[in-house]
Design a protein around this motif. Sequence first.
Motif, PDB file in Angstrom:
ATOM      1  N   ASP A 181       0.819  -1.204   0.000  1.00 38.45           N
ATOM      2  CA  ASP A 181       0.000   0.000   0.000  1.00 38.45           C
ATOM      3  C   ASP A 181       0.855   1.257   0.000  1.00 38.45           C
ATOM      4  O   ASP A 181       0.545   2.230  -0.689  1.00 38.45           O
ATOM      5  CB  ASP A 181      -0.932   0.001   1.210  1.00 38.45           C
ATOM      6  CG  ASP A 181      -1.825  -1.227   1.229  1.00 38.45           C
ATOM      7  OD1 ASP A 181      -2.498  -1.460   0.211  1.00 38.45           O
ATOM      8  OD2 ASP A 181      -1.818  -1.952   2.229  1.00 38.45           O
ATOM      9  N   LEU A 184       2.075   1.875  -3.522  1.00 39.71           N
ATOM     10  CA  LEU A 184       1.022   2.399  -4.388  1.00 39.71           C
ATOM     11  C   LEU A 184       0.723   3.853  -4.074  1.00 39.71           C
ATOM     12  O   LEU A 184       0.670   4.702  -4.970  1.00 39.71           O
ATOM     13  CB  LEU A 184      -0.250   1.554  -4.227  1.00 39.71           C
ATOM     14  CG  LEU A 184      -0.249   0.169  -4.874  1.00 39.71           C
ATOM     15  CD1 LEU A 184      -1.460  -0.621  -4.421  1.00 39.71           C
ATOM     16  CD2 LEU A 184      -0.227   0.268  -6.393  1.00 39.71           C
ATOM     17  N   TRP A 185       0.511   4.173  -2.802  1.00 40.53           N
ATOM     18  CA  TRP A 185       0.136   5.529  -2.428  1.00 40.53           C
ATOM     19  C   TRP A 185       1.244   6.536  -2.753  1.00 40.53           C
ATOM     20  O   TRP A 185       0.975   7.657  -3.152  1.00 40.53           O
ATOM     21  CB  TRP A 185      -0.204   5.586  -0.938  1.00 40.53           C
ATOM     22  CG  TRP A 185      -1.435   4.809  -0.590  1.00 40.53           C
ATOM     23  CD1 TRP A 185      -2.490   4.511  -1.414  1.00 40.53           C
ATOM     24  CD2 TRP A 185      -1.745   4.206   0.665  1.00 40.53           C
ATOM     25  NE1 TRP A 185      -3.432   3.758  -0.757  1.00 40.53           N
ATOM     26  CE2 TRP A 185      -3.018   3.564   0.532  1.00 40.53           C
ATOM     27  CE3 TRP A 185      -1.097   4.147   1.899  1.00 40.53           C
ATOM     28  CZ2 TRP A 185      -3.613   2.880   1.567  1.00 40.53           C
ATOM     29  CZ3 TRP A 185      -1.703   3.461   2.936  1.00 40.53           C
ATOM     30  CH2 TRP A 185      -2.940   2.837   2.777  1.00 40.53           C
ATOM     31  N   VAL A 188       1.108   7.436  -6.627  1.00 42.73           N
ATOM     32  CA  VAL A 188      -0.098   7.955  -7.273  1.00 42.73           C
ATOM     33  C   VAL A 188       0.202   9.292  -7.940  1.00 42.73           C
ATOM     34  O   VAL A 188       0.787  10.197  -7.327  1.00 42.73           O
ATOM     35  CB  VAL A 188      -1.245   8.108  -6.255  1.00 42.73           C
ATOM     36  CG1 VAL A 188      -2.392   8.934  -6.853  1.00 42.73           C
ATOM     37  CG2 VAL A 188      -1.761   6.753  -5.818  1.00 42.73           C
ATOM     38  N   SER A 197       5.586   0.456  -8.638  1.00 36.14           N
ATOM     39  CA  SER A 197       4.140   0.292  -8.773  1.00 36.14           C
ATOM     40  C   SER A 197       3.741   0.177 -10.235  1.00 36.14           C
ATOM     41  O   SER A 197       2.845  -0.594 -10.586  1.00 36.14           O
ATOM     42  CB  SER A 197       3.414   1.465  -8.113  1.00 36.14           C
ATOM     43  OG  SER A 197       3.714   2.681  -8.794  1.00 36.14           O
ATOM     44  N   ALA A 222      -4.912   1.990  -6.249  1.00 33.26           N
ATOM     45  CA  ALA A 222      -4.493   2.634  -5.008  1.00 33.26           C
ATOM     46  C   ALA A 222      -5.657   3.256  -4.256  1.00 33.26           C
ATOM     47  O   ALA A 222      -5.572   3.455  -3.033  1.00 33.26           O
ATOM     48  CB  ALA A 222      -3.430   3.705  -5.309  1.00 33.26           C
TER      49      ALA A 222
END
Length: 319
Positions: A181, A184-185, A188, A197, A222
């Motif tokens: 996570d 992904l975050w 973004v 990612s 995400a």
Amino acid sequence: DEPLGAIRGEASTVEGPGGRRLYTERFPGSPRSAASAASGTLLFTHGWCMTEAAWHYQKRDLAGDRFALVTWDLPGHGHSEALPRDHLSLDHAADALAAVIDAHAGGDVVLVGHSFGGAVTIRYLATHPETAKRRVRGIVLVSTPLMHVARAVAGRWPWAGIEARILAGVLERAVRNGITDRVLWRDVGRTEVGRLSYRVVRVGFGDRPLPSHVRFMRDVIASVPPEVRADTFRTMNGYDARTDLDRIAVPALVVAGARDRLMSPADSMAMASRLRRGRHLLLPEAGHAVFIEAHEALNDAVRRFAARRLARRPRPRPP
């Protein structure tokens, strides 16, 4: 330069199972002539780690056509209300789809589902047979696995049982890992194609995807809460469609990408052959994300399929 995910229909909420809110968007149809136009609704169910925004090209190219078009967020995804941890199941998702159909499909409907959304569609037909018989005129299953995710990834080896279970455990631990996570975050909105990612999400595409498509999918993934990703993966882990497929009698179009690394294209052919009225379409350059990277071919196939299945039926003459 196209702002992917920016197309919006008439937003509303539907009361789903347990009274929880389900987010929907609707685009009214525009019949070309009262006498000859098809009528009905195309209803799209997104896949794992997605939201209804993923149907960008379907909204762009199919909305305002002869049919109404409806998209929705599965429980816990996008703007739909989440369930308590470990409460999501395939049957619950099928009941949620039933609520959306009841709210938005005034007449006949063709259901389109991608990956997990295809599994939800199959389960809906199996668990709501009477309503489905009255309303559903056809289904389009896009990149939908025949069996659980681990076996689809591992391949259909005769000795794949143990390896598939091990792989399922590895994938589930990765899904539940907080590092995933954070990666992904952190990425973004970033445009670099070399980021971790990007490379991970890139696996879901064919050989030559547009970077904008991969970045869009990464950012949508995400946006899904990590606990929802884990619950949905757990739900799919024990999934086996074979029993349900034997009970489905409506016409079905099964679509797969020949470059799909997340499920076996051979499984989609087996799915089509198992369905009583199944037909198979293989898109040679696409991967798992058929709905975005091969959207023109998919949309054309959906349009033609719906035109046949939702053709206006002649009304009986009065005595």
